[in-house]
Design a protein around this motif. Structure first.
Motif, PDB file in Angstrom:
ATOM      1  N   GLU A   1       0.835  -1.206   0.000  1.00 58.55           N
ATOM      2  CA  GLU A   1       0.000   0.000   0.000  1.00 58.55           C
ATOM      3  C   GLU A   1       0.872   1.260   0.000  1.00 58.55           C
ATOM      4  O   GLU A   1       0.585   2.222  -0.726  1.00 58.55           O
ATOM      5  N   ARG A   2       1.907   1.240   0.779  1.00 58.98           N
ATOM      6  CA  ARG A   2       2.798   2.405   0.845  1.00 58.98           C
ATOM      7  C   ARG A   2       3.466   2.662  -0.509  1.00 58.98           C
ATOM      8  O   ARG A   2       3.580   3.804  -0.957  1.00 58.98           O
ATOM      9  N   ILE A   3       3.904   1.596  -1.165  1.00 64.59           N
ATOM     10  CA  ILE A   3       4.526   1.742  -2.490  1.00 64.59           C
ATOM     11  C   ILE A   3       3.485   2.187  -3.517  1.00 64.59           C
ATOM     12  O   ILE A   3       3.741   3.082  -4.322  1.00 64.59           O
ATOM     13  N   ARG A   4       2.311   1.600  -3.469  1.00 68.53           N
ATOM     14  CA  ARG A   4       1.241   1.950  -4.408  1.00 68.53           C
ATOM     15  C   ARG A   4       0.820   3.404  -4.248  1.00 68.53           C
ATOM     16  O   ARG A   4       0.508   4.075  -5.232  1.00 68.53           O
ATOM     17  N   ASP A   5       0.822   3.919  -3.032  1.00 69.49           N
ATOM     18  CA  ASP A   5       0.408   5.298  -2.773  1.00 69.49           C
ATOM     19  C   ASP A   5       1.499   6.318  -3.093  1.00 69.49           C
ATOM     20  O   ASP A   5       1.247   7.515  -3.052  1.00 69.49           O
ATOM     21  N   SER A   6       2.692   5.842  -3.402  1.00 67.76           N
ATOM     22  CA  SER A   6       3.786   6.735  -3.764  1.00 67.76           C
ATOM     23  C   SER A   6       3.710   7.062  -5.254  1.00 67.76           C
ATOM     24  O   SER A   6       3.039   6.384  -6.022  1.00 67.76           O
ATOM     25  N   SER A   7       4.432   8.067  -5.638  1.00 70.18           N
ATOM     26  CA  SER A   7       4.540   8.428  -7.052  1.00 70.18           C
ATOM     27  C   SER A   7       5.136   7.255  -7.821  1.00 70.18           C
ATOM     28  O   SER A   7       6.133   6.664  -7.393  1.00 70.18           O
ATOM     29  N   MET A   8       4.535   6.933  -8.974  1.00 66.25           N
ATOM     30  CA  MET A   8       5.051   5.834  -9.779  1.00 66.25           C
ATOM     31  C   MET A   8       6.491   6.109 -10.204  1.00 66.25           C
ATOM     32  O   MET A   8       7.322   5.206 -10.239  1.00 66.25           O
ATOM     33  N   VAL A   9       6.797   7.352 -10.497  1.00 61.84           N
ATOM     34  CA  VAL A   9       8.143   7.712 -10.915  1.00 61.84           C
ATOM     35  C   VAL A   9       9.135   7.402  -9.790  1.00 61.84           C
ATOM     36  O   VAL A   9      10.213   6.874 -10.031  1.00 61.84           O
ATOM     37  N   GLU A  10       8.754   7.710  -8.569  1.00 63.56           N
ATOM     38  CA  GLU A  10       9.648   7.494  -7.429  1.00 63.56           C
ATOM     39  C   GLU A  10       9.691   6.041  -6.962  1.00 63.56           C
ATOM     40  O   GLU A  10      10.698   5.589  -6.439  1.00 63.56           O
ATOM     41  N   SER A  11       8.597   5.311  -7.128  1.00 65.15           N
ATOM     42  CA  SER A  11       8.512   3.973  -6.537  1.00 65.15           C
ATOM     43  C   SER A  11       8.720   2.830  -7.530  1.00 65.15           C
ATOM     44  O   SER A  11       8.786   1.677  -7.118  1.00 65.15           O
ATOM     45  N   ARG A  12       8.840   3.128  -8.805  1.00 67.28           N
ATOM     46  CA  ARG A  12       8.857   2.048  -9.793  1.00 67.28           C
ATOM     47  C   ARG A  12       9.995   1.057  -9.600  1.00 67.28           C
ATOM     48  O   ARG A  12       9.790  -0.150  -9.726  1.00 67.28           O
ATOM     49  N   SER A  13      11.199   1.526  -9.294  1.00 65.98           N
ATOM     50  CA  SER A  13      12.315   0.584  -9.146  1.00 65.98           C
ATOM     51  C   SER A  13      12.137  -0.290  -7.902  1.00 65.98           C
ATOM     52  O   SER A  13      12.442  -1.488  -7.932  1.00 65.98           O
ATOM     53  N   VAL A  14      11.630   0.290  -6.833  1.00 67.22           N
ATOM     54  CA  VAL A  14      11.375  -0.491  -5.612  1.00 67.22           C
ATOM     55  C   VAL A  14      10.282  -1.523  -5.873  1.00 67.22           C
ATOM     56  O   VAL A  14      10.409  -2.692  -5.493  1.00 67.22           O
ATOM     57  N   ALA A  15       9.210  -1.107  -6.534  1.00 65.16           N
ATOM     58  CA  ALA A  15       8.110  -2.022  -6.848  1.00 65.16           C
ATOM     59  C   ALA A  15       8.600  -3.178  -7.711  1.00 65.16           C
ATOM     60  O   ALA A  15       8.278  -4.347  -7.443  1.00 65.16           O
ATOM     61  N   ARG A  16       9.372  -2.884  -8.720  1.00 61.46           N
ATOM     62  CA  ARG A  16       9.882  -3.940  -9.603  1.00 61.46           C
ATOM     63  C   ARG A  16      10.777  -4.905  -8.834  1.00 61.46           C
ATOM     64  O   ARG A  16      10.668  -6.122  -8.976  1.00 61.46           O
ATOM     65  N   PHE A  17      11.671  -4.350  -8.042  1.00 60.57           N
ATOM     66  CA  PHE A  17      12.623  -5.162  -7.289  1.00 60.57           C
ATOM     67  C   PHE A  17      11.897  -6.114  -6.339  1.00 60.57           C
ATOM     68  O   PHE A  17      12.174  -7.317  -6.309  1.00 60.57           O
ATOM     69  N   LEU A  18      10.968  -5.582  -5.557  1.00 63.02           N
ATOM     70  CA  LEU A  18      10.288  -6.396  -4.552  1.00 63.02           C
ATOM     71  C   LEU A  18       9.219  -7.317  -5.136  1.00 63.02           C
ATOM     72  O   LEU A  18       9.203  -8.510  -4.862  1.00 63.02           O
ATOM     73  N   PHE A  19       8.318  -6.770  -5.921  1.00 62.06           N
ATOM     74  CA  PHE A  19       7.154  -7.539  -6.348  1.00 62.06           C
ATOM     75  C   PHE A  19       7.472  -8.606  -7.381  1.00 62.06           C
ATOM     76  O   PHE A  19       6.851  -9.666  -7.395  1.00 62.06           O
ATOM     77  N   ALA A  20       8.439  -8.347  -8.256  1.00 62.56           N
ATOM     78  CA  ALA A  20       8.786  -9.348  -9.259  1.00 62.56           C
ATOM     79  C   ALA A  20       9.393 -10.592  -8.620  1.00 62.56           C
ATOM     80  O   ALA A  20       9.223 -11.702  -9.127  1.00 62.56           O
ATOM     81  N   SER A  21      10.074 -10.414  -7.516  1.00 62.08           N
ATOM     82  CA  SER A  21      10.740 -11.547  -6.872  1.00 62.08           C
ATOM     83  C   SER A  21       9.877 -12.223  -5.807  1.00 62.08           C
ATOM     84  O   SER A  21      10.221 -13.308  -5.334  1.00 62.08           O
ATOM     85  N   ALA A  22       8.791 -11.600  -5.421  1.00 59.15           N
ATOM     86  CA  ALA A  22       8.010 -12.071  -4.262  1.00 59.15           C
ATOM     87  C   ALA A  22       7.254 -13.363  -4.555  1.00 59.15           C
ATOM     88  O   ALA A  22       6.764 -13.591  -5.670  1.00 59.15           O
ATOM     89  N   VAL A  23       7.150 -14.170  -3.519  1.00 51.43           N
ATOM     90  CA  VAL A  23       6.386 -15.407  -3.588  1.00 51.43           C
ATOM     91  C   VAL A  23       5.739 -15.633  -2.222  1.00 51.43           C
ATOM     92  O   VAL A  23       6.339 -15.342  -1.190  1.00 51.43           O
TER      93      VAL A  23
END
Length: 139
Positions: free
Chosen positions: A53-75
């Motif tokens: 939720e915190r990442i989603r509520d952030s600016s996509m420009v600012e959070s995109r690398s964090v989102a990609r790093f965490l969510f792509a690897s998550a299981v």
């Protein structure tokens, strides 16, 4: 609260036990993802949802690398009757997990480290670095 340090050994299939004290806070199902410094993050489902939720509520420009790093690897993983869970091969490779591992509690998450990397991190951390970080955080 997730606290403590625990030593474990991966079995031949890449499974590991969840320390009982950690499992109490993580639950039987939790999220496993790439972490910083080549460790793995273990989040309780509720904690992961707050992070998402915190990442989603952030600016996509600012959070995109964090989102990609965490969510792509998550299981999402689930412990078996013996309290073990499987660490997928791609996550074992990322964290350099071979045999000996250290699981640490880090407040809202737990982390899985190769024993060697964890020892190196601990050896390189100085009191001055901790003091400097505490000052920056306002302690």
């Amino acid at each position: 609260m997730l606290i403590g340090e625990y030593q474990y050994t991966l079995d031949a299939k890449g499974r590991i036990m969840v320390p009982a004290k950690i499992k109490d806070d993580l639950g039987g199902q939790f999220i496993l993802a790439k972490g910083l410094d080549n460790c793995l993050f273990m989040y309780p489902i509720e904690g992961w949802m707050k992070l998402e939720e915190r990442i989603r509520d952030s600016s996509m420009v600012e959070s995109r690398s964090v989102a990609r790093f965490l969510f792509a690897s998550a299981v999402q993983v689930e412990t078996d009757k013996q309290g073990r869970f499987l660490i997928p091969q791609y996550l074992r490779e990322y964290a350099g997990l071979d045999k000996e591992v250290t699981i640490i509690g880090a407040s809202v998450r737990a982390e899985i480290w190769s024993k060697e990397r964890w020892e190196a991190v601990c050896a390189s951390l100085t009191n001055d670095q901790v003091v400097e970080a505490m000052v920056k955080l306002g302690f």
